[in-house]
Design a protein around this motif. Structure first.
Motif, PDB file in Angstrom:
ATOM      1  N   PRO A  59       0.799  -1.233   0.000  1.00  0.00           N
ATOM      2  CA  PRO A  59       0.000   0.000   0.000  1.00  0.00           C
ATOM      3  C   PRO A  59       0.826   1.274   0.000  1.00  0.00           C
ATOM      4  CG  PRO A  59      -0.067  -1.068   2.150  1.00  0.00           C
ATOM      5  CD  PRO A  59       0.603  -2.036   1.227  1.00  0.00           C
ATOM      6  N   SER A  60       2.089   1.222   0.472  1.00  0.00           N
ATOM      7  CA  SER A  60       2.889   2.457   0.547  1.00  0.00           C
ATOM      8  C   SER A  60       3.710   2.694  -0.720  1.00  0.00           C
ATOM      9  CB  SER A  60       3.828   2.384   1.757  1.00  0.00           C
ATOM     10  OG  SER A  60       4.731   1.290   1.626  1.00  0.00           O
ATOM     11  N   HIS A  61       3.523   1.884  -1.755  1.00  0.00           N
ATOM     12  CA  HIS A  61       4.318   1.999  -2.976  1.00  0.00           C
ATOM     13  C   HIS A  61       3.433   2.331  -4.161  1.00  0.00           C
ATOM     14  CE1 HIS A  61       8.353   0.437  -1.721  1.00  0.00           C
ATOM     15  NE2 HIS A  61       7.619   0.037  -0.685  1.00  0.00           N
ATOM     16  N   VAL A  62       3.964   3.215  -5.016  1.00  0.00           N
ATOM     17  CA  VAL A  62       3.320   3.574  -6.274  1.00  0.00           C
ATOM     18  C   VAL A  62       4.327   3.340  -7.397  1.00  0.00           C
ATOM     19  CG1 VAL A  62       2.372   5.466  -7.650  1.00  0.00           C
ATOM     20  CG2 VAL A  62       1.784   5.265  -5.240  1.00  0.00           C
ATOM     21  N   LEU A  63       3.843   2.683  -8.473  1.00  0.00           N
ATOM     22  CA  LEU A  63       4.691   2.377  -9.614  1.00  0.00           C
ATOM     23  C   LEU A  63       4.294   3.257 -10.785  1.00  0.00           C
ATOM     24  CD1 LEU A  63       5.045  -0.253  -7.860  1.00  0.00           C
ATOM     25  CD2 LEU A  63       5.467  -1.442 -10.011  1.00  0.00           C
ATOM     26  N   LEU A  64       5.301   3.930 -11.369  1.00  0.00           N
ATOM     27  CA  LEU A  64       5.110   4.684 -12.608  1.00  0.00           C
ATOM     28  C   LEU A  64       5.839   3.947 -13.720  1.00  0.00           C
ATOM     29  CD1 LEU A  64       5.773   8.342 -11.335  1.00  0.00           C
ATOM     30  CD2 LEU A  64       3.615   7.090 -11.398  1.00  0.00           C
ATOM     31  N   LYS A  65       5.174   3.761 -14.831  1.00  0.00           N
ATOM     32  CA  LYS A  65       5.755   2.996 -15.925  1.00  0.00           C
ATOM     33  C   LYS A  65       6.015   3.901 -17.118  1.00  0.00           C
ATOM     34  CE  LYS A  65       3.618  -1.367 -14.517  1.00  0.00           C
ATOM     35  NZ  LYS A  65       2.795  -2.514 -14.914  1.00  0.00           N
ATOM     36  N   ASP A  66       7.105   3.571 -17.851  1.00  0.00           N
ATOM     37  CA  ASP A  66       7.496   4.318 -19.058  1.00  0.00           C
ATOM     38  C   ASP A  66       7.661   5.805 -18.752  1.00  0.00           C
ATOM     39  OD1 ASP A  66       7.337   1.935 -20.527  1.00  0.00           O
ATOM     40  OD2 ASP A  66       5.196   2.211 -20.855  1.00  0.00           O
ATOM     41  N   VAL A  67       8.587   6.103 -17.824  1.00  0.00           N
ATOM     42  CA  VAL A  67       8.770   7.457 -17.315  1.00  0.00           C
ATOM     43  C   VAL A  67       9.835   8.194 -18.125  1.00  0.00           C
ATOM     44  CG1 VAL A  67       9.427   8.840 -15.310  1.00  0.00           C
ATOM     45  CG2 VAL A  67       8.081   6.741 -15.012  1.00  0.00           C
ATOM     46  N   ASN A  68       9.566   9.452 -18.426  1.00  0.00           N
ATOM     47  CA  ASN A  68      10.532  10.357 -19.038  1.00  0.00           C
ATOM     48  C   ASN A  68      10.469  11.662 -18.262  1.00  0.00           C
ATOM     49  OD1 ASN A  68      11.623  12.478 -20.850  1.00  0.00           O
ATOM     50  ND2 ASN A  68      11.793  10.792 -22.308  1.00  0.00           N
ATOM     51  N   PHE A  69      11.614  12.023 -17.610  1.00  0.00           N
ATOM     52  CA  PHE A  69      11.599  13.179 -16.718  1.00  0.00           C
ATOM     53  C   PHE A  69      12.875  13.995 -16.913  1.00  0.00           C
ATOM     54  CE2 PHE A  69      12.748  15.214 -12.703  1.00  0.00           C
ATOM     55  CZ  PHE A  69      11.617  15.974 -12.466  1.00  0.00           C
ATOM     56  N   GLY A  70      12.722  15.329 -16.879  1.00  0.00           N
ATOM     57  CA  GLY A  70      13.887  16.200 -16.975  1.00  0.00           C
ATOM     58  C   GLY A  70      13.491  17.649 -16.932  1.00  0.00           C
ATOM     59  N   ARG A  71      14.495  18.517 -17.045  1.00  0.00           N
ATOM     60  CA  ARG A  71      14.236  19.954 -17.072  1.00  0.00           C
ATOM     61  C   ARG A  71      13.812  20.364 -18.473  1.00  0.00           C
ATOM     62  NH1 ARG A  71      17.223  23.185 -12.957  1.00  0.00           N
ATOM     63  NH2 ARG A  71      17.006  24.863 -14.454  1.00  0.00           N
ATOM     64  N   LYS A  72      12.975  21.352 -18.550  1.00  0.00           N
ATOM     65  CA  LYS A  72      12.541  21.850 -19.840  1.00  0.00           C
ATOM     66  C   LYS A  72      13.737  22.438 -20.606  1.00  0.00           C
ATOM     67  CE  LYS A  72       7.790  22.935 -18.460  1.00  0.00           C
ATOM     68  NZ  LYS A  72       6.770  23.993 -18.239  1.00  0.00           N
ATOM     69  N   GLY A  73      13.806  22.097 -21.890  1.00  0.00           N
ATOM     70  CA  GLY A  73      14.884  22.600 -22.728  1.00  0.00           C
ATOM     71  C   GLY A  73      16.188  21.849 -22.590  1.00  0.00           C
ATOM     72  N   GLN A  74      16.235  20.784 -21.750  1.00  0.00           N
ATOM     73  CA  GLN A  74      17.443  19.996 -21.538  1.00  0.00           C
ATOM     74  C   GLN A  74      17.144  18.533 -21.869  1.00  0.00           C
ATOM     75  OE1 GLN A  74      20.352  21.231 -20.804  1.00  0.00           O
ATOM     76  NE2 GLN A  74      19.702  23.338 -20.331  1.00  0.00           N
ATOM     77  N   PRO A  75      18.195  17.757 -22.205  1.00  0.00           N
ATOM     78  CA  PRO A  75      17.963  16.322 -22.410  1.00  0.00           C
ATOM     79  C   PRO A  75      17.368  15.695 -21.154  1.00  0.00           C
ATOM     80  CG  PRO A  75      20.143  16.941 -23.194  1.00  0.00           C
ATOM     81  CD  PRO A  75      19.594  18.129 -22.467  1.00  0.00           C
ATOM     82  N   ALA A  76      16.637  14.636 -21.327  1.00  0.00           N
ATOM     83  CA  ALA A  76      15.965  13.984 -20.204  1.00  0.00           C
ATOM     84  C   ALA A  76      16.981  13.525 -19.166  1.00  0.00           C
ATOM     85  CB  ALA A  76      15.153  12.800 -20.692  1.00  0.00           C
ATOM     86  N   THR A  77      16.677  13.803 -17.893  1.00  0.00           N
ATOM     87  CA  THR A  77      17.515  13.315 -16.802  1.00  0.00           C
ATOM     88  C   THR A  77      17.267  11.829 -16.561  1.00  0.00           C
ATOM     89  OG1 THR A  77      17.490  15.476 -15.749  1.00  0.00           O
ATOM     90  CG2 THR A  77      18.092  13.613 -14.369  1.00  0.00           C
ATOM     91  N   LEU A  78      16.017  11.413 -16.658  1.00  0.00           N
ATOM     92  CA  LEU A  78      15.637  10.041 -16.350  1.00  0.00           C
ATOM     93  C   LEU A  78      14.716   9.500 -17.425  1.00  0.00           C
ATOM     94  CD1 LEU A  78      15.392   7.550 -14.465  1.00  0.00           C
ATOM     95  CD2 LEU A  78      13.465   8.722 -13.360  1.00  0.00           C
ATOM     96  N   VAL A  79      15.085   8.350 -17.934  1.00  0.00           N
ATOM     97  CA  VAL A  79      14.207   7.556 -18.786  1.00  0.00           C
ATOM     98  C   VAL A  79      14.204   6.157 -18.191  1.00  0.00           C
ATOM     99  CG1 VAL A  79      13.787   6.631 -21.082  1.00  0.00           C
ATOM    100  CG2 VAL A  79      14.740   8.927 -20.835  1.00  0.00           C
TER     101      VAL A  79
END
Length: 577
Positions: A59-79
């Motif tokens: 119950p204390s865990h959440v899974l996100l799938k196929d994530v792409n995260f980063g700063r705008k205008g910069q290459p993705a920090t996390l894929v």
């Protein structure tokens, strides 16, 4: 009263239904798109993920799938294929500080431009991730990374945070174009100080183990490093290969051990290298040590035209310089041995002894230019206290004047061969002799030479050789000035009278054996041919009593006087009356 209770119950039911609906919608692609849009519209970050998953078994865990995260205008920090976020009661006071974050099957870019990240966690875990470090100067790339960072508190310029414990392994890693596999790293980060208590990797078909520390200013302290069975091929020259060491603010080596290494690059190679180096610091193109030691041996070392077999080197480092305790090698089918000291003050190399035996050495085509070139700043002077040569063969294949010395022996005392970064014979004495020699197709037997030098002149007090049925003897004085003026006196007895023709003097109009006297002056300059500077007088007489006197100016014979042999006296015929 009953109505109020029913109303509250109905509101609770509606809220629960709404929460359940939101819960269900968030786990759909539509919900994921809405959350992504909310983040993108209200922050400096870009976020997309395919779907969110939550299970009541965790119950204390959440899974996100196929994530792409980063700063705008910069290459993705996390894929990442999956991001597992573990929550705790801390979210009540700090919503973005979670218990754990597990990144699986993706790529993490450690670029300073990608930080800071808005999340923090008690522990960041990685599973089958890839690392890249663009714009950090390290050219780091790693695959199949598994490990953790605790706590994980990223800051601007440092995605791993300012203080954390690190433990990671990687299936493969490339650092500054050097590949490695099965990498293990354990250590910590503390306000810019990176301590690696365990480093292990398979590299270049060998292995690397050790521990090190990186200071806040970028300098490294290698406490222990061992390289075993390395087989490395590089496309870089030897200077470029070691260039990364010169870019560091400092490199302090506590103990470095290399065993059975083979390294190769353009025009350089070393095979079966064993090396032990202790207590040496490299900084700003220089080195420091109070009690350093170097021991090295190899089967073969190649650097350009230099080819050494079985080199052995033992040296110690102090604040005053380097004590060269032993250097021996087989070179050009012979043996070289020396020992001595390099003194930091004055950049002076003082060799206690230098021995050359059994060499078969052909001088490089540009040896005259190398003799004139200025030496590097670390070698301002060089002195041989004792010098010896035995049974050497020395050859010069210069087309204009080839020569060869066979079975060359020699010895010398206090020979100063370098002064103010210039080659020369600036002091000391030496004697040489050979069994035979050839100078521009003229064969001589048992040539010998003796010289002594001081700051003003090089005095060749004895120079002799047998040729044909006669003997050549000479002496010379060479000035220690930039124009290197030379004065030579040569005498020949019972020698071929045209022997000087092969050495640059025009043919004389008599032949046979005889005696000759030559007095000449000139200058040995780098920019002017020797012949153009010569002024000389030659006197020759052959066995038939024919005599020739010639003068030379600027390498050209300007006058010639030939005296025929005296005629035999004739007795007049008697007349009878």
């Amino acid at each position: 009263m009953k109505f109020l209770g029913k109303l509250i119950f109905a509101i609770v039911i509606v809220l629960l239904v709404a929460i359940l609906a939101v819960y269900i919608l968030l786990q759909t692609r539509w919900g994921a798109a809405q959350v992504s849009r909310l983040v993108n519209d209200n922050s400096d970050y870009h976020l997309t993920f395919g779907v969110m998953d939550h299970r009541f078994s965790s119950p204390s865990h959440v899974l996100l799938k196929d994530v792409n995260f980063g700063r705008k205008g910069q290459p993705a920090t996390l894929v990442a294929k999956t991001v597992d976020i573990g929550f705790s009661s801390r979210q009540l006071t700090d919503p973005l500080y979670v218990d754990t974050i597990l990144l699986q099957d993706g790529t993490l870019n450690l670029s300073p431009a990608a930080a800071p990240l808005p999340f923090r966690a008690d522990r960041l875990q990685l599973s089958n991730m890839a690392f890249n470090s663009p714009a950090t100067g390290w050219e780091l790339s790693a695959q199949r990374v598994t490990g953790g960072v605790a706590p994980w508190q990223p800051i601007a310029g440092n995605v791993l945070g300012s203080k954390a414990q690190i433990q990671m392994s990687a299936g493969s890693l490339t650092l500054n174009s050097v590949p490695a596999s099965n990498v293990l790293i354990q250590g910590s980060i503390d306000n810019g100080v990176v301590t690696l208590t365990t480093i292990g990797a398979d590299m270049a078909r060998g292995s690397l183990t050790g521990d090190a520390q990186r200071d806040a200013d970028g300098g490294w302290q290698i406490k222990n490093l061992r390289l075993t069975d390395i087989r490395l091929q590089s496309d870089k020259s030897l200077s470029d290969f070691f260039a990364p060491l010169t870019t560091l603010p400092s490199l302090q080596i506590g103990r470095l051990e290399v065993t059975d290494a083979r390294l190769q690059g353009p025009e350089w190679a070393v095979t079966n290298l064993d090396l032990s180096l202790r207590d040496l610091t490299l900084s700003k193109g220089d080195w420091q040590s109070d009690d350093g030691r170097l021991s090295m041996n190899a089967d073969e070392f190649i650097y350009g035209s230099l080819h050494l077999f079985d080199p052995i080197l033992n040296a110690t480092f102090t604040a005053q310089g380097i004590a060269l305790q032993q250097f021996t090698t087989r070179w050009e089918n012979g043996m070289v041995r020396t020992s001595g000291n390099w003194l930091r003050e004055g950049h002076a190399l003082v060799l206690d002894d230098a021995a050359f035996a059994g060499l078969e050495y052909t001088l490089p085509e540009n040896w005259k230019q190398l003799w004139m070139d200025e030496l590097p700043p670390w070698l301002d002077s060089m002195t041989l206290k004792k010098f010896s040569a035995s049974r050497n063969l020395v050859i010069d294949i210069t087309p204009e004047f080839p020569w060869q010395l066979t079975a060359l022996d020699g010895y010398g005392d206090n020979l100063q061969l370098v002064r103010e970064r210039k080659w020369g014979v600036w002091g000391g004495s030496a004697k040489f002799n050979a069994a035979a020699a050839t100078f521009n197709r003229v064969d001589v037997r048992r040539p010998s030479l003796a010289l002594n030098a001081n700051s003003g002149t090089v005095n060749i007090t004895e120079m002799s050789a047998f040729t044909g049925q006669g003997l050549l003897e000479a002496n010379a004085v060479v000035a220690q000035t930039p124009d290197r003026s030379v004065k030579v006196s040569l005498n020949g007895r019972g020698v071929p009278v045209n022997i000087l023709q092969e050495w640059g003097w025009p043919a004389i109009p008599i032949s046979g054996d005889g005696n000759l006297q030559l007095s000449a002056t000139g200058a040995v300059r780098a920019d002017v041919p020797l012949k153009q500077t010569i002024t000389a007088d030659l006197q020759v007489i052959n066995t038939q009593k024919q005599q020739v006197k010639q003068s030379m100016q600027g390498g050209v014979v300007s006058g010639s006087e030939v005296t025929p042999p005296p005629e035999a006296s004739e007795t007049p015929p008697s007349s009878e009356n």
